[in-house]
Design a protein around this motif. Structure first.
Motif, PDB file in Angstrom:
ATOM      1  N   LEU A  73       0.827  -1.201   0.000  1.00 56.92           N
ATOM      2  CA  LEU A  73       0.000   0.000   0.000  1.00 56.92           C
ATOM      3  C   LEU A  73       0.871   1.265   0.000  1.00 56.92           C
ATOM      4  N   ALA A  74       0.377   2.305  -0.661  1.00 55.88           N
ATOM      5  CA  ALA A  74       1.039   3.622  -0.630  1.00 55.88           C
ATOM      6  C   ALA A  74       0.530   4.322   0.624  1.00 55.88           C
ATOM      7  N   VAL A  75       1.269   4.169   1.713  1.00 51.87           N
ATOM      8  CA  VAL A  75       0.737   4.550   3.024  1.00 51.87           C
ATOM      9  C   VAL A  75       1.578   5.646   3.665  1.00 51.87           C
ATOM     10  N   PHE A  76       0.903   6.499   4.436  1.00 52.46           N
ATOM     11  CA  PHE A  76       1.609   7.470   5.269  1.00 52.46           C
ATOM     12  C   PHE A  76       0.935   7.500   6.632  1.00 52.46           C
ATOM     13  N   GLY A  77       1.657   8.024   7.629  1.00 49.52           N
ATOM     14  CA  GLY A  77       1.130   8.041   8.989  1.00 49.52           C
ATOM     15  C   GLY A  77       0.913   9.459   9.488  1.00 49.52           C
ATOM     16  N   VAL A  78      -0.067   9.597  10.376  1.00 49.54           N
ATOM     17  CA  VAL A  78      -0.361  10.881  11.035  1.00 49.54           C
ATOM     18  C   VAL A  78      -0.542  10.591  12.511  1.00 49.54           C
ATOM     19  N   ASP A  79       0.042  11.423  13.359  1.00 50.16           N
ATOM     20  CA  ASP A  79      -0.168  11.242  14.793  1.00 50.16           C
ATOM     21  C   ASP A  79      -0.113  12.608  15.480  1.00 50.16           C
ATOM     22  N   ALA A  80      -0.870  12.734  16.566  1.00 54.40           N
ATOM     23  CA  ALA A  80      -0.904  13.987  17.329  1.00 54.40           C
ATOM     24  C   ALA A  80       0.385  14.206  18.107  1.00 54.40           C
ATOM     25  N   SER A  81       1.118  13.148  18.378  1.00 53.28           N
ATOM     26  CA  SER A  81       2.302  13.249  19.243  1.00 53.28           C
ATOM     27  C   SER A  81       3.565  13.454  18.415  1.00 53.28           C
ATOM     28  N   PRO A  82       4.205  14.637  18.544  1.00 55.82           N
ATOM     29  CA  PRO A  82       5.443  14.861  17.795  1.00 55.82           C
ATOM     30  C   PRO A  82       6.525  13.838  18.138  1.00 55.82           C
ATOM     31  N   ALA A  83       6.568  13.364  19.386  1.00 54.67           N
ATOM     32  CA  ALA A  83       7.597  12.382  19.764  1.00 54.67           C
ATOM     33  C   ALA A  83       7.360  11.061  19.038  1.00 54.67           C
ATOM     34  N   MET A  84       6.101  10.655  18.913  1.00 49.16           N
ATOM     35  CA  MET A  84       5.782   9.425  18.166  1.00 49.16           C
ATOM     36  C   MET A  84       6.191   9.586  16.705  1.00 49.16           C
ATOM     37  N   VAL A  85       5.850  10.739  16.133  1.00 46.75           N
ATOM     38  CA  VAL A  85       6.165  10.964  14.715  1.00 46.75           C
ATOM     39  C   VAL A  85       7.677  10.951  14.506  1.00 46.75           C
ATOM     40  N   GLU A  86       8.407  11.533  15.436  1.00 46.18           N
ATOM     41  CA  GLU A  86       9.872  11.538  15.316  1.00 46.18           C
ATOM     42  C   GLU A  86      10.425  10.109  15.342  1.00 46.18           C
ATOM     43  N   LEU A  87       9.908   9.288  16.265  1.00 47.47           N
ATOM     44  CA  LEU A  87      10.366   7.890  16.334  1.00 47.47           C
ATOM     45  C   LEU A  87      10.028   7.138  15.048  1.00 47.47           C
TER      46      LEU A  87
END
Ligand SMILES: C[S@@+](CC[C@H](N)C(=O)[O-])C[C@H]1O[C@@H](n2cnc3c(N)ncnc32)[C@H](O)[C@@H]1O
Length: 215
Positions: A73-87
């Motif tokens: 799948l051509a997938v991307f992620g979104v999350d409210a937590s900048p720390a999660m996104v950084e990891l």
């Protein structure tokens, strides 16, 4: 972006918990054939109905986003937590991860073939959930699929129950009630997987993964 108190609290809690969470859940799919099965079915129906992009909303450290990528799948992620996104960015540099809120997605109307929300609606106070469900509907293309995972309420007289989640206040839902809310938002149930609690589970709740489709 409209800032809600619950969202701020969730973001701060996941920022603090991000490294531990990533470590704890890194191998979750390896040990869960049922999760792999429903994610595989989701990937197949999305692929079969076109080549739209897929968003993993509330993606956490990105391990499920990466698995969907492995499934083609051509997938991307979104999350409210900048720390999660950084990891997530560090762990999967070939994938895109954005900081954002499911209540106000920075995604155009009708462009996605699929939306995955895996235990990410659980921290939303029930009165705010309809806004998120209508965002899921808005960003999906006609025929697009939603896979939503959540813990089930077991009190038939209450559609939602608060539960003692380790990271942030959380709510579990009656599966029938959530399916009815999805229907009201224009997302018709296709199938649901119910995993019964196992003796080794910390919480003795049913786990629901509900697949729905935009008409
Ligand atoms: C229980 S974790 C699930 C992470 C991942 N989906 C998984 O299956 O392991 C919930 C995630 O949803 C994110 N989240 C919760 N509410 C959100 C919202 N309104 N908008 C964006 N992200 C949200 C949290 O920051 C957290 O990373």
């Amino acid at each position: 972006m409209v800032e809600h108190d619950a969202l701020s609290a969730t973001r701060e809690a996941y920022d603090a918990a991000a490294p531990t969470y990533a470590q704890l859940f890194r191998d979750t799919l390896r040990d869960s054939p049922l999760d792999r099965a429903i994610l595989g079915a989701f990937a197949e129906v999305v692929n079969a109905s076109g080549d739209g992009q897929v968003a993993d909303l509330g993606c956490g450290p990105g391990h499920i986003t990466a698995y969907l990528g492995e499934l083609g799948l051509a997938v991307f992620g979104v999350d409210a937590s900048p720390a999660m996104v950084e990891l997530a960015r560090q762990a999967y540099p070939g994938l895109r991860f954005d900081v954002g809120s499911m209540a106000a997605l920075n995604i155009a109307d009708g462009v996605l073939g699929g939306v995955l929300s895996r235990w990410s609606i659980i921290h939303t106070p029930p009165r705010e959930l309809p806004v998120i469900l209508s965002e899921f509907h808005r960003v999906l293309a006609p025929g697009g699929h939603l896979l939503v995972g959540f813990s089930a309420s077991d009190d038939p007289s209450h559609p939602t129950q608060v539960f003692d989640h380790t990271v942030a206040p959380a709510y579990r839902w009656s599966p029938d009630h959530l399916a009815a809310m999805l229907r009201k938002s224009g997302l018709a149930e296709v199938a649901r997987m119910v995993r019964e609690p196992q003796p080794t589970d910390r919480r003795q709740f049913q786990e629901i993964q509900l697949l729905a489709r935009k008409a």
